[in-house]
Design an enzyme around this catalytic site. Structure first.
Site, mmCIF file in Angstrom:
data_model
loop_
_atom_site.group_PDB
_atom_site.id
_atom_site.type_symbol
_atom_site.label_atom_id
_atom_site.label_comp_id
_atom_site.label_asym_id
_atom_site.label_seq_id
_atom_site.Cartn_x
_atom_site.Cartn_y
_atom_site.Cartn_z
ATOM 1 N N LYS A 42 0.802 -1.199 0.000
ATOM 2 C CA LYS A 42 0.000 0.000 0.000
ATOM 3 C C LYS A 42 0.843 1.261 0.000
ATOM 4 O O LYS A 42 0.423 2.320 -0.472
ATOM 5 C CB LYS A 42 -0.892 0.003 1.258
ATOM 6 N N GLY A 43 2.059 1.181 0.551
ATOM 7 C CA GLY A 43 2.845 2.385 0.816
ATOM 8 C C GLY A 43 3.134 3.269 -0.382
ATOM 9 O O GLY A 43 3.309 4.469 -0.248
ATOM 10 N N GLU A 98 7.987 2.369 -5.674
ATOM 11 C CA GLU A 98 7.932 1.929 -4.274
ATOM 12 C C GLU A 98 8.117 3.130 -3.342
ATOM 13 O O GLU A 98 8.697 4.155 -3.734
ATOM 14 C CB GLU A 98 9.054 0.878 -4.109
ATOM 15 N N ASP A 99 7.632 3.015 -2.117
ATOM 16 C CA ASP A 99 7.785 4.111 -1.153
ATOM 17 C C ASP A 99 9.214 4.180 -0.601
ATOM 18 O O ASP A 99 9.821 5.247 -0.544
ATOM 19 C CB ASP A 99 6.760 4.000 -0.008
ATOM 20 N N ASP A 102 14.407 -0.506 2.010
ATOM 21 C CA ASP A 102 14.991 -0.674 3.348
ATOM 22 C C ASP A 102 16.006 -1.820 3.259
ATOM 23 O O ASP A 102 17.119 -1.617 2.781
ATOM 24 C CB ASP A 102 13.829 -0.954 4.312
ATOM 25 N N LYS A 130 16.907 3.806 2.375
ATOM 26 C CA LYS A 130 17.666 3.650 3.625
ATOM 27 C C LYS A 130 18.810 2.674 3.360
ATOM 28 O O LYS A 130 18.751 1.511 3.755
ATOM 29 C CB LYS A 130 16.752 3.013 4.688
ATOM 30 N N ASP A 158 3.532 3.825 6.781
ATOM 31 C CA ASP A 158 2.674 3.608 7.946
ATOM 32 C C ASP A 158 3.403 2.956 9.107
ATOM 33 O O ASP A 158 4.543 2.484 8.980
ATOM 34 C CB ASP A 158 1.519 2.687 7.565
ATOM 35 N N ARG A 164 -0.375 7.216 7.280
ATOM 36 C CA ARG A 164 -0.002 7.331 5.859
ATOM 37 C C ARG A 164 -0.327 8.713 5.298
ATOM 38 O O ARG A 164 0.237 9.128 4.294
ATOM 39 C CB ARG A 164 -0.761 6.283 5.025
HETATM 40 P P1 IMP Z 1 12.346 -3.920 2.592
HETATM 41 O O1 IMP Z 1 11.835 -5.176 1.979
HETATM 42 O O2 IMP Z 1 13.034 -4.167 3.910
HETATM 43 O O3 IMP Z 1 13.191 -3.088 1.657
HETATM 44 O O4 IMP Z 1 11.099 -3.077 3.040
HETATM 45 C C1 IMP Z 1 10.271 -2.500 2.144
HETATM 46 C C2 IMP Z 1 8.946 -2.153 2.782
HETATM 47 O O5 IMP Z 1 9.002 -2.070 4.220
HETATM 48 C C3 IMP Z 1 8.551 -0.771 2.327
HETATM 49 O O6 IMP Z 1 7.835 -0.845 1.128
HETATM 50 C C4 IMP Z 1 7.729 -0.264 3.466
HETATM 51 O O7 IMP Z 1 6.387 -0.631 3.295
HETATM 52 C C5 IMP Z 1 8.297 -0.956 4.685
HETATM 53 N N1 IMP Z 1 9.224 -0.063 5.416
HETATM 54 C C6 IMP Z 1 10.567 -0.083 5.432
HETATM 55 N N2 IMP Z 1 11.074 0.888 6.210
HETATM 56 C C7 IMP Z 1 9.995 1.565 6.689
HETATM 57 C C8 IMP Z 1 9.852 2.706 7.546
HETATM 58 O O8 IMP Z 1 10.804 3.333 8.033
HETATM 59 N N3 IMP Z 1 8.569 3.100 7.790
HETATM 60 C C9 IMP Z 1 7.472 2.470 7.268
HETATM 61 N N4 IMP Z 1 7.580 1.403 6.471
HETATM 62 C C10 IMP Z 1 8.815 0.951 6.180
#
Ligand code: IMP
Length: 179
Positions: A42-43, A98-99, A102, A130, A158, A164
Site C-alpha cells: 500500500k505504501g 515503491e515508497d 529498506d 535507507k 505507515d 499514511r
Molecule cells: P524492505 O523489503 O526491507 O526493503 O522493506 C520494504 C517495505 O518495508 C517498504 O515498502 C515499506 O512498506 C516498509 N518499510 C521499510 N522501512 C519503513 C519505515 O521506516 N517506515 C514504514 N515502512 C517501512
C-alpha cells in the site's frame, strides 16, 4: 506536533522537488519506449499519484499488493504477493514504484518475479532509500531522497496501518514502535 511524531525528517516541499526531478528524468529516459509503471501497495500509492503527474509521456500502469512488515516496525524478511498485475509485460519497459527501499528484500523478490515474465527491462523508482539497512544488492535506478536508519511515517508510509496521510516524512516516536 502530534505525539506520535518525533520530528519532521523531510518536508513536503522537499519531497515535491524530488518527485519532480524523478518525473523529469523518467520522461527523458523513456521517450518512445513502451513504459509501464507498477505501484507497490500500500505504501507506494501517495508517491505514485504524485509521480505520474510529473511524467510527460503516454504510459500504462497497474498496482500490486505485497505484505512484508505486517503490523510491526521490524522486517520479517518474508514477502507475500497479495495482488498481481492484470496484463502481460513481455512488450513493456517496467518501472516498479515503491515508497522506500529498506533491506531491499521486497524489491529483490519483485524484480526477480517480473524478470521471469520477460519484459524489455525492469527498473526501480523509490522516493526514499535507507541504504544503511540493505541486506541485498538492490540499488534503485531512480532514487528520491536518502534517509538515515530511523523508522519513518507519512507520505504513504505507515506503522500498523496508521499515519499514511501525513504530508511530511516524519520520524516515529519510539514509544509508538510495535514489537
Ligand atoms: P524492505 O523489503 O526491507 O526493503 O522493506 C520494504 C517495505 O518495508 C517498504 O515498502 C515499506 O512498506 C516498509 N518499510 C521499510 N522501512 C519503513 C519505515 O521506516 N517506515 C514504514 N515502512 C517501512
Amino acid at each position: 506536533m502530534k505525539d506520535y511524531v518525533e520530528r519532521v525528517l523531510i518536508s513536503k516541499e522537499e519531497i515535491a522537488e524530488a518527485v519532480k526531478r524523478l518525473g523529469k528524468q523518467i520522461t527523458e529516459d523513456y521517450k518512445d519506449k513502451n513504459l509501464f509503471l507498477i505501484c507497490v501497495l500500500k505504501g507506494g500509492f501517495v508517491f505514485m499519484a504524485d509521480l505520474i503527474r510529473e511524467i510527460d509521456l503516454e504510459f500504462q500502469m497497474d498496482f500490486i499488493a505485497v505484505s512484508s512488515y505486517g503490523a510491526s516496525t521490524k522486517s520479517s524478511g518474508v514477502v507475500r504477493l497479495i495482488k498481481d498485475i492484470d496484463v502481460p509485460i513481455n512488450d513493456k519497459h517496467v518501472i516498479i514504484v515503491e515508497d522506500i527501499v529498506d533491506t531491499g528484500l521486497t524489491l529483490k523478490y519483485l524484480k526477480e518475479l517480473f524478470e521471469t515474465r520477460n519484459p524489455l527491462s525492469v527498473k526501480i523508482c523509490s522516493i526514499f532509500d535507507k541504504p544503511s539497512r540493505r541486506v541485498t544488492e538492490i540499488v534503485p535506478e531512480y532514487s528520491g531522497l536518502t534517509i538515515p536508519n530511523e523508522y519513518v511515517i507519512g507520505y504513504g508510509l505507515d506503522c500498523g496501518g496508521l499515519y499514511r496521510n501525513l504530508p511530511d516524512l516524519c520520524v516515529l516516536n519510539e514509544e509508538y514502535h510495535k514489537k
